[in-house]
Design an enzyme around this catalytic site. Structure first.
Site, PDB file in Angstrom:
ATOM      1  N   GLU A   1       0.056  -0.253  -9.953  1.00  0.00           N
ATOM      2  CA  GLU A   1      -1.195   0.274  -9.435  1.00  0.00           C
ATOM      3  C   GLU A   1      -1.062   1.766  -9.133  1.00  0.00           C
ATOM      4  O   GLU A   1       0.000   2.238  -8.725  1.00  0.00           O
ATOM      5  CB  GLU A   1      -1.617  -0.487  -8.174  1.00  0.00           C
ATOM      6  CG  GLU A   1      -2.012  -1.928  -8.468  1.00  0.00           C
ATOM      7  CD  GLU A   1      -2.503  -2.687  -7.246  1.00  0.00           C
ATOM      8  OE1 GLU A   1      -3.221  -3.668  -7.425  1.00  0.00           O
ATOM      9  OE2 GLU A   1      -2.159  -2.290  -6.113  1.00  0.00           O
TER      10      GLU A   1
ATOM     11  N   CYS B   1      -1.965   8.926  -5.979  1.00  0.00           N
ATOM     12  CA  CYS B   1      -0.782   8.194  -5.525  1.00  0.00           C
ATOM     13  C   CYS B   1      -0.274   7.360  -6.691  1.00  0.00           C
ATOM     14  O   CYS B   1      -1.003   6.508  -7.206  1.00  0.00           O
ATOM     15  CB  CYS B   1      -1.144   7.313  -4.330  1.00  0.00           C
ATOM     16  SG  CYS B   1       0.218   6.304  -3.712  1.00  0.00           S
TER      17      CYS B   1
ATOM     18  N   CYS C   1       9.272  -3.700  -5.791  1.00  0.00           N
ATOM     19  CA  CYS C   1      10.096  -2.874  -4.915  1.00  0.00           C
ATOM     20  C   CYS C   1      11.262  -3.701  -4.416  1.00  0.00           C
ATOM     21  O   CYS C   1      11.141  -4.917  -4.221  1.00  0.00           O
ATOM     22  CB  CYS C   1       9.267  -2.358  -3.732  1.00  0.00           C
ATOM     23  SG  CYS C   1      10.122  -1.126  -2.725  1.00  0.00           S
TER      24      CYS C   1
ATOM     25  N   CYS D   1      10.274  -3.673   2.934  1.00  0.00           N
ATOM     26  CA  CYS D   1       9.770  -3.200   4.230  1.00  0.00           C
ATOM     27  C   CYS D   1       8.728  -4.187   4.737  1.00  0.00           C
ATOM     28  O   CYS D   1       7.786  -4.535   4.019  1.00  0.00           O
ATOM     29  CB  CYS D   1       9.173  -1.803   4.081  1.00  0.00           C
ATOM     30  SG  CYS D   1      10.390  -0.554   3.576  1.00  0.00           S
TER      31      CYS D   1
ATOM     32  N   CYS E   1       4.824  -3.520   4.688  1.00  0.00           N
ATOM     33  CA  CYS E   1       4.267  -3.028   3.429  1.00  0.00           C
ATOM     34  C   CYS E   1       3.975  -4.181   2.483  1.00  0.00           C
ATOM     35  O   CYS E   1       4.852  -5.015   2.220  1.00  0.00           O
ATOM     36  CB  CYS E   1       5.244  -2.043   2.792  1.00  0.00           C
ATOM     37  SG  CYS E   1       4.699  -1.386   1.209  1.00  0.00           S
TER      38      CYS E   1
ATOM     39  N   CYS F   1      -2.856   2.892   2.391  1.00  0.00           N
ATOM     40  CA  CYS F   1      -1.408   3.029   2.492  1.00  0.00           C
ATOM     41  C   CYS F   1      -0.759   1.701   2.873  1.00  0.00           C
ATOM     42  O   CYS F   1      -1.158   1.045   3.827  1.00  0.00           O
ATOM     43  CB  CYS F   1      -1.078   4.088   3.538  1.00  0.00           C
ATOM     44  SG  CYS F   1       0.680   4.424   3.698  1.00  0.00           S
TER      45      CYS F   1
END
Length: 405
Positions: free
Chosen positions: A122, A135, A142, A146, A149, A379
């Site tokens: 994305e 962005c 990933c 985290c 997230c 975010c």
């Protein structure tokens, strides 16, 4: 209002041994790599520098999608390039437009691996009064996990190539109408003639775990004859891969952002598990010696505000102490909830009180306005729809195969 445009089919057949090999893409090649391509096809040395500059400009400054459009390149060379290579874009699976003008693209990558798997990433465009920020992602999924997230809930699949990183910017320019030929006929061009003025490597993935491809892509982005964005308008965000931070400053030379989010190792271990490998003291030491660090090139520290986790006055005071002596800016980010998230956003009054302590210490600490929440583009909310789509496909197949009464 939220708009969703379904642009292509979501179903792909894997490559088989009988299918022809996919031509190599020229997208993502640096000047040096383009020169190697011209050596392969027999272009004399005396012509190469000129031909590299011509092709480079067509790819990254003019945004052409066909070799035919490279009008100052000789026809025999164009035909040879077309026979051997491709300029294909990433495939837009879905485009979503938020009520605040934010746009999010789900982009399908070229086939990779022995079975020709197709994966998605994305990218998000955020328009603001004084800038337009894109962005972009550096990995599929990933590895950092985290806990605040949404992307961190998706396992790492693979690194993106330089072409796939650059491809996100090309798609954004296509859709925004930012190429020179498009702007000429645009009745409402943006201020200064550019929609995309800034790039942040804050999408899916940890950029410093894909160092070489990120470096090559940013070299193209910052080339004056290419996408032509100043390195001061490019920000690389890392969760704290300490050994790679000096290299990032020396070899990539862009602005640095640290995904901090905690002021003690105990809290940061929970929020950013990478902290167990590279604790706060080591991270701060790397920041203090970041190449090129100055008041004009401050490090941005990103700090997501989580209720009763990291938002107390004591946390604010520890943050100030941690950053002592580092030219820094602190972005306070109201937590953007996602389905199943274990945290809640701090109250607005608490965020303002936190910001006041940081401001009084002399640090700029803007509170970031959440953008694109209605399309899960804010975010910490990015996550490829690949897994959900595959699960849906499995359910459809299972339903079709189930015996009927």
């Amino acid at each position: 209002m939220t708009m969703t445009l379904d642009i292509s089919s979501r179903r792909e057949r894997p490559l088989t041994a009988s299918q022809p090999a996919i031509p190599r893409s020229l997208i993502g090649l640096t000047r040096e790599e383009l020169a190697e391509v011209l050596v392969e096809i027999g272009i004399p040395e005396r012509q190469r520098k000129m031909r590299v500059s011509q092709i480079f400009r067509w790819l990254y400054n003019r945004g052409v999608t066909s070799f035919v459009d490279m009008t100052d390149v000789g026809k025999p060379l164009r035909e040879e390039l077309e026979r051997r290579f491709t300029l294909d874009r990433l495939t837009i699976v879905e485009e979503q437009i938020s009520s605040d003008g934010t746009r999010k693209w789900l982009l399908r990558l070229p086939p990779s691996g022995p079975l020709g798997q197709r994966h998605e990433v994305e990218a998000v465009y955020i328009p603001e009064e004084d800038r337009g920020t894109l962005c972009i992602s550096s990995q599929v999924g990933c590895t950092l996990s985290c806990t605040f997230c949404h992307t961190g809930t998706q396992t790492l699949v693979r690194n993106l190539s330089a072409g796939e990183i650059i491809g996100q910017l090309l798609i954004a320019r296509d859709r925004l109408g930012e190429w020179p030929d498009q702007l000429a006929s645009n009745p409402n061009p943006p201020l200064g003639g550019r929609y995309i003025t800034n790039i942040v490597l804050m999408g899916m993935g940890e950029p410093l775990y894909n160092f070489d491809n990120v470096k090559a892509a940013m070299e193209i982005v910052s080339d004056n004859e290419g996408l032509s964005l100043s390195r001061r308008r490019i920000t690389l965000s890392t969760a704290g891969v300490v050994p790679m931070i000096p290299r990032a400053g020396e070899e990539i030379g862009v602005m640095l952002a640290i995904s901090l989010h905690g002021t003690t190792d105990e809290i940061r271990d929970k929020l950013v598990p990478l902290n167990k490998k590279y604790p706060i003291a080591e991270l701060m030491a790397a920041c203090r010696t970041y190449p090129g660090l100055s008041n004009a090139r401050r490090i941005t520290f990103e700090y997501v505000m989580l209720r009763d986790m990291n938002d107390s006055n004591a946390d604010a005071k520890r943050l100030v102490k941690l950053l002592e002596g580092i030219p820094a800016k602190i972005n306070l980010i109201p937590f953007n909830p996602w389905p199943g998230s274990p945290y809640e956003c701090s109250d607005w009054e608490r965020i303002e009180a936190f910001a006041e302590i940081v401001n009084r210490a002399g640090y700029a600490s803007p509170i970031r306005t959440p953008r694109g929440r209605d399309i899960m583009a804010a975010c910490g909310q990015l996550k490829s729809a690949s897994e959900r789509m595959r699960a849906k496909d499995r359910r459809i197949a299972e339903d079709a195969a189930a015996p009927t009464a």
